[in-house]
Design a protein around this motif. Structure first.
Motif, PDB file in Angstrom:
ATOM      1  N   GLU A  82       0.836  -1.201   0.000  1.00 30.81           N
ATOM      2  CA  GLU A  82       0.000   0.000   0.000  1.00 30.81           C
ATOM      3  C   GLU A  82       0.873   1.254   0.000  1.00 30.81           C
ATOM      4  OE1 GLU A  82      -3.101   0.176  -0.383  1.00 30.81           O
ATOM      5  OE2 GLU A  82      -3.871  -1.822   0.058  1.00 30.81           O
ATOM      6  N   ALA A  83       1.873   1.262  -0.870  1.00 32.16           N
ATOM      7  CA  ALA A  83       2.806   2.397  -0.906  1.00 32.16           C
ATOM      8  C   ALA A  83       2.088   3.724  -1.111  1.00 32.16           C
ATOM      9  CB  ALA A  83       3.835   2.176  -2.014  1.00 32.16           C
ATOM     10  N   LYS A  84       1.041   3.707  -1.914  1.00 30.81           N
ATOM     11  CA  LYS A  84       0.309   4.940  -2.208  1.00 30.81           C
ATOM     12  C   LYS A  84      -0.377   5.501  -0.970  1.00 30.81           C
ATOM     13  CE  LYS A  84      -3.144   6.791  -5.417  1.00 30.81           C
ATOM     14  NZ  LYS A  84      -4.056   6.468  -6.545  1.00 30.81           N
ATOM     15  N   SER A 102       7.783   7.414  -6.235  1.00 31.15           N
ATOM     16  CA  SER A 102       8.380   6.867  -7.453  1.00 31.15           C
ATOM     17  C   SER A 102       7.893   5.442  -7.707  1.00 31.15           C
ATOM     18  CB  SER A 102       9.908   6.884  -7.333  1.00 31.15           C
ATOM     19  OG  SER A 102      10.510   6.270  -8.461  1.00 31.15           O
ATOM     20  N   VAL A 103       7.787   4.657  -6.640  1.00 32.10           N
ATOM     21  CA  VAL A 103       7.288   3.279  -6.758  1.00 32.10           C
ATOM     22  C   VAL A 103       5.861   3.275  -7.299  1.00 32.10           C
ATOM     23  CG1 VAL A 103       6.596   1.227  -5.456  1.00 32.10           C
ATOM     24  CG2 VAL A 103       8.791   2.329  -4.963  1.00 32.10           C
ATOM     25  N   VAL A 104       5.036   4.149  -6.748  1.00 34.94           N
ATOM     26  CA  VAL A 104       3.628   4.224  -7.167  1.00 34.94           C
ATOM     27  C   VAL A 104       3.526   4.613  -8.642  1.00 34.94           C
ATOM     28  CG1 VAL A 104       1.446   5.457  -6.851  1.00 34.94           C
ATOM     29  CG2 VAL A 104       2.776   4.743  -4.854  1.00 34.94           C
ATOM     30  N   LYS A 128       5.714   4.175 -11.023  1.00 38.29           N
ATOM     31  CA  LYS A 128       6.186   3.082 -11.881  1.00 38.29           C
ATOM     32  C   LYS A 128       5.195   1.917 -11.895  1.00 38.29           C
ATOM     33  CE  LYS A 128      11.073   4.244 -11.367  1.00 38.29           C
ATOM     34  NZ  LYS A 128      12.372   3.865 -10.753  1.00 38.29           N
ATOM     35  N   ARG A 129       4.538   1.683 -10.777  1.00 39.80           N
ATOM     36  CA  ARG A 129       3.519   0.625 -10.738  1.00 39.80           C
ATOM     37  C   ARG A 129       2.349   0.959 -11.654  1.00 39.80           C
ATOM     38  NH1 ARG A 129       3.125  -0.771  -4.221  1.00 39.80           N
ATOM     39  NH2 ARG A 129       4.884  -2.261  -4.161  1.00 39.80           N
ATOM     40  N   ASN A 130       2.067   2.233 -11.793  1.00 43.31           N
ATOM     41  CA  ASN A 130       0.950   2.656 -12.642  1.00 43.31           C
ATOM     42  C   ASN A 130       1.318   2.703 -14.124  1.00 43.31           C
ATOM     43  OD1 ASN A 130      -0.761   2.961 -10.442  1.00 43.31           O
ATOM     44  ND2 ASN A 130      -0.206   5.110 -10.123  1.00 43.31           N
ATOM     45  N   ASP A 131       2.589   2.536 -14.409  1.00 43.61           N
ATOM     46  CA  ASP A 131       3.048   2.554 -15.800  1.00 43.61           C
ATOM     47  C   ASP A 131       3.209   1.113 -16.290  1.00 43.61           C
ATOM     48  OD1 ASP A 131       4.256   2.860 -18.245  1.00 43.61           O
ATOM     49  OD2 ASP A 131       5.767   4.299 -17.559  1.00 43.61           O
ATOM     50  N   LEU A 171      -7.409 -19.139  -1.510  1.00 46.95           N
ATOM     51  CA  LEU A 171      -6.971 -17.969  -0.760  1.00 46.95           C
ATOM     52  C   LEU A 171      -7.561 -16.698  -1.357  1.00 46.95           C
ATOM     53  CD1 LEU A 171      -3.224 -18.831  -0.150  1.00 46.95           C
ATOM     54  CD2 LEU A 171      -5.049 -18.767   1.542  1.00 46.95           C
ATOM     55  N   PRO A 172      -7.877 -15.714  -0.512  1.00 50.03           N
ATOM     56  CA  PRO A 172      -8.479 -14.477  -1.015  1.00 50.03           C
ATOM     57  C   PRO A 172      -7.520 -13.704  -1.902  1.00 50.03           C
ATOM     58  CG  PRO A 172      -7.813 -14.210   1.271  1.00 50.03           C
ATOM     59  CD  PRO A 172      -7.638 -15.670   0.947  1.00 50.03           C
ATOM     60  N   ARG A 173      -8.064 -13.065  -2.895  1.00 48.26           N
ATOM     61  CA  ARG A 173      -7.257 -12.206  -3.750  1.00 48.26           C
ATOM     62  C   ARG A 173      -6.978 -10.904  -3.013  1.00 48.26           C
ATOM     63  NH1 ARG A 173      -9.718 -11.629  -9.607  1.00 48.26           N
ATOM     64  NH2 ARG A 173      -7.685 -10.633  -9.868  1.00 48.26           N
ATOM     65  N   ARG A 174      -5.754 -10.430  -3.123  1.00 44.93           N
ATOM     66  CA  ARG A 174      -5.395  -9.197  -2.440  1.00 44.93           C
ATOM     67  C   ARG A 174      -6.021  -8.002  -3.156  1.00 44.93           C
ATOM     68  NH1 ARG A 174       0.972  -9.933  -2.325  1.00 44.93           N
ATOM     69  NH2 ARG A 174       0.455 -10.384  -4.488  1.00 44.93           N
ATOM     70  N   GLN A 175      -6.487  -7.083  -2.370  1.00 47.79           N
ATOM     71  CA  GLN A 175      -7.102  -5.890  -2.933  1.00 47.79           C
ATOM     72  C   GLN A 175      -6.394  -4.664  -2.377  1.00 47.79           C
ATOM     73  OE1 GLN A 175     -11.248  -5.335  -2.015  1.00 47.79           O
ATOM     74  NE2 GLN A 175     -11.616  -4.123  -3.846  1.00 47.79           N
ATOM     75  N   ILE A 176      -6.071  -3.728  -3.267  1.00 48.27           N
ATOM     76  CA  ILE A 176      -5.376  -2.513  -2.865  1.00 48.27           C
ATOM     77  C   ILE A 176      -6.388  -1.515  -2.301  1.00 48.27           C
ATOM     78  CG2 ILE A 176      -3.894  -0.634  -3.659  1.00 48.27           C
ATOM     79  CD1 ILE A 176      -2.589  -3.393  -3.667  1.00 48.27           C
ATOM     80  N   LEU A 177      -5.984  -0.838  -1.226  1.00 51.88           N
ATOM     81  CA  LEU A 177      -6.885   0.095  -0.543  1.00 51.88           C
ATOM     82  C   LEU A 177      -7.388   1.185  -1.473  1.00 51.88           C
ATOM     83  CD1 LEU A 177      -8.226   1.197   2.014  1.00 51.88           C
ATOM     84  CD2 LEU A 177      -6.084   2.374   2.542  1.00 51.88           C
ATOM     85  N   SER A 178      -6.484   1.789  -2.244  1.00 51.16           N
ATOM     86  CA  SER A 178      -6.891   2.879  -3.135  1.00 51.16           C
ATOM     87  C   SER A 178      -7.900   2.392  -4.175  1.00 51.16           C
ATOM     88  CB  SER A 178      -5.671   3.489  -3.831  1.00 51.16           C
ATOM     89  OG  SER A 178      -4.947   2.496  -4.539  1.00 51.16           O
TER      90      SER A 178
END
Length: 263
Positions: free
Chosen positions: A16-18, A39-41, A43-46, A169-176
């Motif tokens: 949850e870097a964002k 910067s991580v966020v 690049k993850r979005n690219d 197992l549950p799929r991980r979901q990002i908070l944003s």
């Protein structure tokens, strides 16, 4: 739940870097790590970026923390957390201020679920983890995101990882993503409500128009009825005159004298 610190290869750490909360005593260090996470966020979005720099960021943060004390991970339940942007931002600010006030350094993330814990929880990676765990738990209980301090830091719940086969197992979901999803749902619901209200307004206008036209039609019928009565009365008198004209003289006399007697 206190555990060993997450490693640099951990997908959980900085997932949850964002939305991550940074608490570092040195402002320059905090700014450095904040820029690294941004910067991580990006690049993850690219989609064209393969290297995001997440592992390097984890290594740098863990290295700094380990130089300043014992680094551990604390997971605190937040099973009734409110997934609304304003509430999340308020919670993040409160946790950050509480940790900084006690000079506790580390990274806090709100996780919806992961392979080890199949419920919303707060993950703290840093120094003084037992203190951080208690502080965060108290805040969550205060906001009714957990029923008690004991339930927030409970060690008696088995993680989903040990209960389910990997395919279940549950799929991980990002908070944003979850917040954006909820915001879209709210917007769609508001749009539906607006359409319903507009439909109701149009229906009311339609019935109002029908009612007004019906009233106007009734008035026309009433006027026609009055005219008909008037016309009927005129025709009746004419018929009486015609009848008198066609009466024999003797009948006219009788009618005349009869009318005089009635007077």
């Amino acid at each position: 739940m206190i555990q060993a610190a997450r490693g640099s290869n951990s997908d959980s750490f900085l997932r949850e870097a964002k939305e991550a909360i940074l608490s570092f005593n040195d402002p320059q260090v905090e700014n450095l790590f904040s820029r690294a996470l941004m910067s991580v966020v990006e690049k993850r979005n690219d989609p064209e970026k393969i290297y995001t720099g997440a592992k390097e960021a984890r290594e740098n943060i863990l290295s700094y923390l380990e130089q300043n004390g014992v680094t551990q991970t604390a997971n605190i339940w937040a099973r009734k957390i409110e997934f609304e942007r304003k509430a999340i931002d308020s919670l993040k600010t409160e946790i950050r201020n509480a940790l900084k006030e006690r000079k506790i350094e580390g990274v806090v993330e709100i996780h919806l679920q992961d392979r080890e814990i199949n419920s919303p929880h707060i993950q703290f990676v840093g120094n003084d983890a037992p203190k951080a765990e208690k502080i965060i738990a108290e805040i969550l209980v205060k906001h009714n995101y957990e029923d008690s301090l004991e339930s927030a830091i409970s060690k008696g719940t088995k993680p989903a990882y040990f209960e389910l086969e990997s395919k279940f197992l549950p799929r991980r979901q990002i908070l944003s993503d979850r917040l954006a999803q909820d915001e879209r749902y709210i917007q769609e619901r508001e749009q539906i409500q607006q359409r319903q209200q507009e439909k109701e307004r149009q229906t009311k206008e339609l019935f109002k128009g029908i009612s007004e036209r019906a009233k106007s039609f009734r008035e026309i019928l009433l006027n026609l009825d009055k005219t008909a009565h008037f016309s009927s009365g005129k025709e009746s008198k004419i018929e009486q005159i015609r009848k008198i004209k066609s009466m024999p003289t003797e009948e006219l006399k009788e009618a005349y004298f009869k009318k005089r007697k009635q007077r």
